[in-house]
Write a protein that holds these residues in place. Structure first.
Motif, short mmCIF file in Angstrom:
data_model
loop_
_atom_site.label_atom_id
_atom_site.label_comp_id
_atom_site.label_asym_id
_atom_site.label_seq_id
_atom_site.Cartn_x
_atom_site.Cartn_y
_atom_site.Cartn_z
N LEU A 1 -11.50 -16.07 26.19
CA LEU A 1 -12.00 -17.16 27.02
C LEU A 1 -13.47 -16.99 27.35
O LEU A 1 -14.20 -17.98 27.47
CB LEU A 1 -11.20 -17.22 28.33
CG LEU A 1 -9.70 -17.44 28.18
CD1 LEU A 1 -9.01 -17.29 29.53
CD2 LEU A 1 -9.42 -18.79 27.57
N ALA A 2 -13.93 -15.75 27.53
CA ALA A 2 -15.33 -15.48 27.86
C ALA A 2 -15.59 -13.99 27.69
O ALA A 2 -14.66 -13.18 27.68
CB ALA A 2 -15.62 -15.90 29.30
N THR A 3 -16.86 -13.64 27.57
CA THR A 3 -17.28 -12.24 27.50
C THR A 3 -18.51 -12.03 28.36
O THR A 3 -19.24 -12.99 28.65
CB THR A 3 -17.63 -11.81 26.06
OG1 THR A 3 -18.72 -12.62 25.59
CG2 THR A 3 -16.44 -11.95 25.12
N VAL A 4 -18.72 -10.78 28.72
CA VAL A 4 -19.97 -10.40 29.39
C VAL A 4 -20.36 -9.01 28.89
O VAL A 4 -19.52 -8.12 28.80
CB VAL A 4 -19.87 -10.44 30.93
CG1 VAL A 4 -18.87 -9.45 31.47
CG2 VAL A 4 -21.25 -10.23 31.57
N ARG A 5 -21.64 -8.88 28.53
CA ARG A 5 -22.18 -7.57 28.13
C ARG A 5 -22.91 -7.00 29.34
O ARG A 5 -23.74 -7.69 29.95
CB ARG A 5 -23.15 -7.70 26.97
CG ARG A 5 -23.77 -6.37 26.57
CD ARG A 5 -24.89 -6.52 25.55
NE ARG A 5 -24.41 -7.01 24.28
CZ ARG A 5 -24.02 -6.24 23.26
NH1 ARG A 5 -24.04 -4.93 23.39
NH2 ARG A 5 -23.60 -6.76 22.14
N VAL A 6 -22.61 -5.75 29.66
CA VAL A 6 -23.23 -5.09 30.81
C VAL A 6 -24.25 -4.08 30.30
O VAL A 6 -23.97 -3.31 29.38
CB VAL A 6 -22.16 -4.39 31.69
CG1 VAL A 6 -22.81 -3.69 32.87
CG2 VAL A 6 -21.13 -5.40 32.16
N ASN A 7 -25.42 -4.10 30.91
CA ASN A 7 -26.47 -3.16 30.54
C ASN A 7 -26.70 -2.18 31.68
O ASN A 7 -26.38 -2.44 32.84
CB ASN A 7 -27.75 -3.91 30.21
CG ASN A 7 -27.58 -4.73 28.95
OD1 ASN A 7 -27.24 -4.20 27.91
ND2 ASN A 7 -27.77 -6.03 29.05
N GLY B 1 -21.06 2.08 30.45
CA GLY B 1 -22.30 2.47 29.77
C GLY B 1 -23.07 1.26 29.29
O GLY B 1 -22.57 0.12 29.30
N ASP B 2 -24.29 1.49 28.84
CA ASP B 2 -25.15 0.42 28.36
C ASP B 2 -24.50 -0.28 27.16
O ASP B 2 -24.08 0.37 26.21
CB ASP B 2 -26.51 0.98 27.95
CG ASP B 2 -27.53 -0.12 27.71
OD1 ASP B 2 -27.65 -1.01 28.57
OD2 ASP B 2 -28.20 -0.09 26.66
N GLY B 3 -24.40 -1.59 27.24
CA GLY B 3 -23.82 -2.37 26.14
C GLY B 3 -22.32 -2.55 26.20
O GLY B 3 -21.73 -3.13 25.29
N THR B 4 -21.67 -2.08 27.27
CA THR B 4 -20.23 -2.29 27.40
C THR B 4 -19.96 -3.79 27.50
O THR B 4 -20.63 -4.50 28.24
CB THR B 4 -19.68 -1.57 28.65
OG1 THR B 4 -19.95 -0.17 28.55
CG2 THR B 4 -18.18 -1.79 28.81
N VAL B 5 -18.97 -4.26 26.74
CA VAL B 5 -18.62 -5.67 26.74
C VAL B 5 -17.20 -5.83 27.29
O VAL B 5 -16.29 -5.10 26.90
CB VAL B 5 -18.69 -6.27 25.31
CG1 VAL B 5 -18.32 -7.75 25.33
CG2 VAL B 5 -20.08 -6.08 24.71
N PHE B 6 -17.05 -6.78 28.20
CA PHE B 6 -15.75 -7.11 28.77
C PHE B 6 -15.28 -8.44 28.21
O PHE B 6 -16.06 -9.41 28.17
CB PHE B 6 -15.82 -7.15 30.30
CG PHE B 6 -16.09 -5.82 30.91
CD1 PHE B 6 -15.05 -4.96 31.22
CD2 PHE B 6 -17.39 -5.40 31.15
CE1 PHE B 6 -15.29 -3.71 31.77
CE2 PHE B 6 -17.64 -4.16 31.70
CZ PHE B 6 -16.60 -3.31 32.01
N TYR B 7 -14.02 -8.51 27.76
CA TYR B 7 -13.43 -9.69 27.14
C TYR B 7 -12.35 -10.25 28.06
O TYR B 7 -11.40 -9.55 28.38
CB TYR B 7 -12.79 -9.32 25.80
CG TYR B 7 -13.79 -8.99 24.71
CD1 TYR B 7 -14.05 -9.90 23.70
CD2 TYR B 7 -14.47 -7.79 24.71
CE1 TYR B 7 -14.96 -9.60 22.70
CE2 TYR B 7 -15.39 -7.49 23.72
CZ TYR B 7 -15.63 -8.40 22.72
OH TYR B 7 -16.54 -8.11 21.74
N LEU B 8 -12.50 -11.52 28.44
CA LEU B 8 -11.48 -12.22 29.22
C LEU B 8 -10.54 -12.88 28.22
O LEU B 8 -10.94 -13.78 27.48
CB LEU B 8 -12.13 -13.26 30.13
CG LEU B 8 -11.18 -14.08 31.01
CD1 LEU B 8 -10.44 -13.18 32.00
CD2 LEU B 8 -11.95 -15.17 31.74
N GLN B 9 -9.30 -12.41 28.18
CA GLN B 9 -8.33 -12.85 27.17
C GLN B 9 -7.22 -13.71 27.78
O GLN B 9 -6.66 -13.34 28.81
CB GLN B 9 -7.69 -11.64 26.50
CG GLN B 9 -8.62 -10.77 25.69
CD GLN B 9 -9.25 -11.51 24.54
OE1 GLN B 9 -10.45 -11.62 24.46
NE2 GLN B 9 -8.43 -12.03 23.64
#
Length: 138
Positions: free
Chosen positions: A125-131, A103-111
């Motif tokens: 380590l990094a993140t990305v927010r998906v719209n 969904g809009d605003g889902t954030v993925f965290y690389l741990q």
């Protein structure tokens, strides 16, 4: 036969709507999002934003990640928080397609989980927010 298919589609649509509505009620609040600028890795989503034209507000993307920290041997990708639901785990770089649930605003965290490191912000380590967008839909 057509009536049977129509009824089946109505039941499936109702189940999907009910499932989405119920999952929203029990979903824990999303963690506050802070982009990670330089944490030892990268994670990207393609496409981002996801074009969704079916009115569902959810879509599919492909995540790709890499690790630049030499001491990092094992990584996990989590959803909406460093300790959120596990999406994937690998030894080093990787990629994976999501299902139709982003969904809009889902954030993925690389741990970084090397040597059983805890799932906390310091090991992100990094993140990305998906719209998600409906732009360009007809």
């Amino acid at each position: 036969m057509r009536k049977w298919i129509r009824n089946l589609l109505l039941i499936l649509a109702a189940a999907l709507i009910f499932g989405v509505a119920c999952s929203r009620k029990t979903e824990k609040p999303k963690a506050s999002y802070r982009p990670i600028e330089s944490g030892g890795g990268t994670i990207t989503a393609d496409p981002n934003p996801i074009q969704v034209c079916d009115g569902s507000g959810i879509g599919v993307t492909k995540l790709t990640w890499s690790v630049t920290r030499p001491t990092t041997k094992r990584v996990e990708v989590h959803v909406n928080a460093p300790d959120g639901p596990l999406f994937s785990h690998t030894l080093g770089p990787g990629s994976a397609n999501t299902g139709k649930w982003v969904g809009d605003g889902t954030v993925f965290y690389l741990q970084d989980v090397t040597n059983a490191l805890p799932l906390i912000e310091e090991n992100t380590l990094a993140t990305v927010r998906v719209n998600v967008t409906g732009a360009g839909c007809r």
